[in-house]
Design an enzyme around this catalytic site. Structure first.
Site, PDB file in Angstrom:
ATOM      1  N   GLY A  83      19.931 -47.649  54.705  1.00 60.64           N
ATOM      2  CA  GLY A  83      20.273 -48.776  55.545  1.00 60.64           C
ATOM      3  C   GLY A  83      19.412 -49.985  55.278  1.00 60.64           C
ATOM      4  N   VAL A 128      16.814 -53.286  56.842  1.00 62.51           N
ATOM      5  CA  VAL A 128      15.790 -53.646  57.819  1.00 62.51           C
ATOM      6  C   VAL A 128      15.955 -55.127  58.137  1.00 62.51           C
ATOM      7  CG1 VAL A 128      13.336 -53.767  58.328  1.00 62.51           C
ATOM      8  CG2 VAL A 128      14.217 -51.920  56.885  1.00 62.51           C
ATOM      9  N   ASP A 151       7.032 -41.636  48.119  1.00 66.04           N
ATOM     10  CA  ASP A 151       7.569 -42.889  47.573  1.00 66.04           C
ATOM     11  C   ASP A 151       6.515 -43.991  47.697  1.00 66.04           C
ATOM     12  OD1 ASP A 151       9.431 -44.419  46.270  1.00 66.04           O
ATOM     13  OD2 ASP A 151      10.612 -44.889  48.051  1.00 66.04           O
ATOM     14  N   GLY A 173      17.017 -50.072  51.932  1.00 64.71           N
ATOM     15  CA  GLY A 173      16.636 -48.795  51.346  1.00 64.71           C
ATOM     16  C   GLY A 173      17.844 -47.900  51.175  1.00 64.71           C
ATOM     17  N   GLY A 174      17.566 -46.627  50.930  1.00 63.76           N
ATOM     18  CA  GLY A 174      18.633 -45.688  50.651  1.00 63.76           C
ATOM     19  C   GLY A 174      19.546 -45.410  51.830  1.00 63.76           C
TER      20      GLY A 174
END
Length: 603
Positions: free
Chosen positions: A292, A294, A407, A289-290
């Site tokens: 970091g 997962v 989102d 994601g923006g």
């Protein structure tokens, strides 16, 4: 705005998961046959029951008391409440409950009062009640119980009152029960009374009844005093141990007054998560994601987890995203929302640990399957749509302050081992005062899912989430992306919403449905879901239905009326659009030229 968080001490962990407590109590509501206008705030999907009527909890959200007297229940007792390990009072006096007393009630180890008087209970008194070592008041008078009084009850060390009058009990009364402070065995076929050594009651029936109210009041008052004392000692302990706040709080560098309370969560060691993810091996990346990546991880006890790592912690907004996710999860607890297991912080790292979602995301299951992996069938897609709607309904309408996700898309709806929908990724979410209708920020989100009013004005509200949810419904039906340039080759619309609208107007719904379903679906249900999606994606936010309405429409209630109303408005709007289309030349420069543009900036 200061973080709105639940301050809990690390040592006071929940002994029973809130979802297990909520499930057990809702099952009790069901088996008791509560009418639709009773216990209306008992929401099956709101897994923490401590805000429900007739339920009292301690500061750690453990259920302490369930009191539902004289409510006219005609059903039976649920054995599932055996999981309420902290329950001290269960009072169902004065109903018309049938069936027997479940043996499982012997597992309610903290119970001090069991009051089932004046019902229609039958069968024998379970011997398992002899396991209730804390029981003080056993009140089962005026039922249809039969058989002997179990010897195990006589050995309870704290028993002070046994009221078993007016049943069909028979046989010997254990001698020890004649020595409790208050007893009544009148109206049975037991060895007491005129021709026996012991009287059937320790006092007159009237006196017994009068004293009962005092007993109940005394127990409830005692519990309340214990709760207040516990709260006082909690704050006292925190005051005495400010020097040890690293064991309770995560301090945010540069912001002395903003501390995140993680008392109910597990603090993981950096080394533990490093080992679990094989030193954050790229092979274990589940998504990015923006702020970091997962990673999939396996803890020392073989528990699978997902570890969200803020790789660029020092970047603008990086720590804010970490705080935000924790803040949202502290406020929102629901079976269709992702829960947080724990965290890890170092001077340069922020990591969050979540349950591993075995079936990854809806987007993955729709478009990124590996050979041999099963396609989502239509029944599962319907369940995902409804579960996601319920999660968003909770955020919008049952949280205070309410939460705007900002989102909503198929990639942010995860699937557990049973393919139940779990809304995740709260990195862009906003807490909103219930008195405000919207909040103005710089635009964040994924293009194709962003509501037009948010894109043009920066004002977001729960209606922007509803727009994103409508796009996600179209993803579920079609299996396609919100923006797809391959459709240009067929002279179709790049935006999925426009593409679906065009096919719907042409009555070509069969061309919309995901081909991977191999025509194994109900066309009527497809039409229903598309109609809900189009209602959710109306240009004017005021025209979009609330999420509670969406849930009802997906359950088959109220869709026809809303759709007819929308059709009338849409004809007028379409005519106006065609007029403008003739007037202006919309060049290709106005078309979005990235499938998933991530917009950045301050919140």
């Amino acid at each position: 705005m200061k973080l709105i968080l639940i301050l809990l001490v690390l040592g006071n962990l929940h002994l029973v998961a809130p979802d297990a407590q909520g499930d057990a109590l809702f099952d009790l509501r069901t088996t008791l046959k509560a009418s639709p206008d009773q216990l209306t705030d008992w929401n099956q999907n709101q897994v923490n029951p401590c805000t429900w009527s007739k339920v009292s909890c301690d500061p750690n959200n453990n259920v302490l008391s369930v009191s539902m007297s004289f409510m006219g229940f005609t059903g039976s007792l649920s054995p599932k409440i055996r999981v309420l390990s902290k329950l001290t009072i269960l009072s169902l006096q004065g109903n018309q409950i049938t069936g027997g007393i479940p043996e499982d009630y012997g597992n309610l180890s903290s119970l001090t009062m069991l009051d089932l008087e004046s019902n229609r209970l039958a069968g024998q008194i379970p011997s398992s009640l002899g396991n209730l070592k804390n029981l003080q008041f056993l009140i089962l008078s005026q039922n249809n119980l039969e058989g002997p009084i179990p010897d195990s009850i006589a050995s309870l060390p704290n028993l002070t009152s046994v009221l078993l009058g007016y049943n069909n009990l028979s046989g010997q009364i254990p001698d020890h029960l004649f020595h409790v402070s208050k007893y009544n065995f009148t109206g049975n076929r037991l060895n007491c009374g005129f021709n026996n050594t012991h009287p059937c009651t320790s006092g007159s029936g009237d006196a017994s009844k009068k004293s009962k109210a005092g007993i109940i009041i005394g127990v409830i008052a005692g519990v309340l005093v214990l709760i207040l004392l516990g709260c006082f000692m909690l704050f006292f302990w925190r005051g005495r141990h400010r020097g040890y706040k690293r064991e309770v709080f995560v301090d945010v560098p540069g912001e002395v007054d903003r501390r995140i309370a993680f008392g109910q969560l597990k603090r993981f060691a950096w080394r533990e998560l490093q080992v679990a993810t094989d030193n954050f091996n790229e092979r274990n990346v589940l998504g990015q994601g923006g702020f970091g990546k997962v990673y999939k991880g396996v803890l020392g006890d073989n528990t699978k987890v997902a570890v969200k790592r803020l790789t660029d912690y020092e970047s603008p907004g990086g720590d804010a995203a970490f705080q935000r996710e924790v803040e949202m999860i502290s406020v929102a607890v629901h079976r269709n929302l992702l829960r947080l297991i724990g965290f890890c912080t170092t001077p340069t790292e922020r990591l969050l640990v979540y349950p591993y979602m075995h079936n990854l995301s809806v987007a993955y299951r729709l478009r990124e399957l590996k050979p041999g992996e099963a396609v989502l069938d239509w029944a599962t897609r319907k369940r995902i749509a409804l579960g996601t709607a319920r999660g968003l309904e909770y955020l919008h309408e049952h949280c205070n302050p309410k939460i705007i996700h900002r989102d909503v898309k198929a990639a942010n709806v995860l699937l557990d081992e049973d393919f139940e929908a779990v809304v995740g990724d709260f990195g862009l979410a906003k807490l909103v005062d219930v008195r405000k209708t919207n909040v103005t920020t710089q635009v964040r989100g994924t293009m194709g899912h962003i509501a037009p009013e948010y894109l043009s004005t920066g004002k977001s509200s729960e209606r922007t989430d509803i727009f994103g949810y409508g796009i996600m419904l179209l993803e579920i039906v079609t299996g396609q992306r919100a923006i797809d340039f391959s459709r240009l080759e067929e002279e179709d619309d790049v935006l999925l919403l426009d593409h679906v609208k065009k096919l719907e107007r042409e009555k070509r719904l069969d061309a919309i449905v995901d081909r991977n379903l191999n025509k194994k679906y109900s066309m009527e249900e497809v039409e229903m879901m598309i109609k809900v999606a189009l209602l959710c994606t109306q240009g004017s936010p005021e025209d979009r239905p609330a999420m509670s309405e969406v849930v009802r429409m997906l359950e088959g209630e109220g869709l026809a009326e809303r759709w007819e109303e929308w059709q009338n408005v849409e004809v007028t709007r379409r005519q106006e659009y065609d007029r403008l289309q003739r007037r202006f030349d919309w060049g290709e420069d106005s078309i979005y030229n990235q499938e998933a543009i991530e917009l950045s900036g301050g919140r």
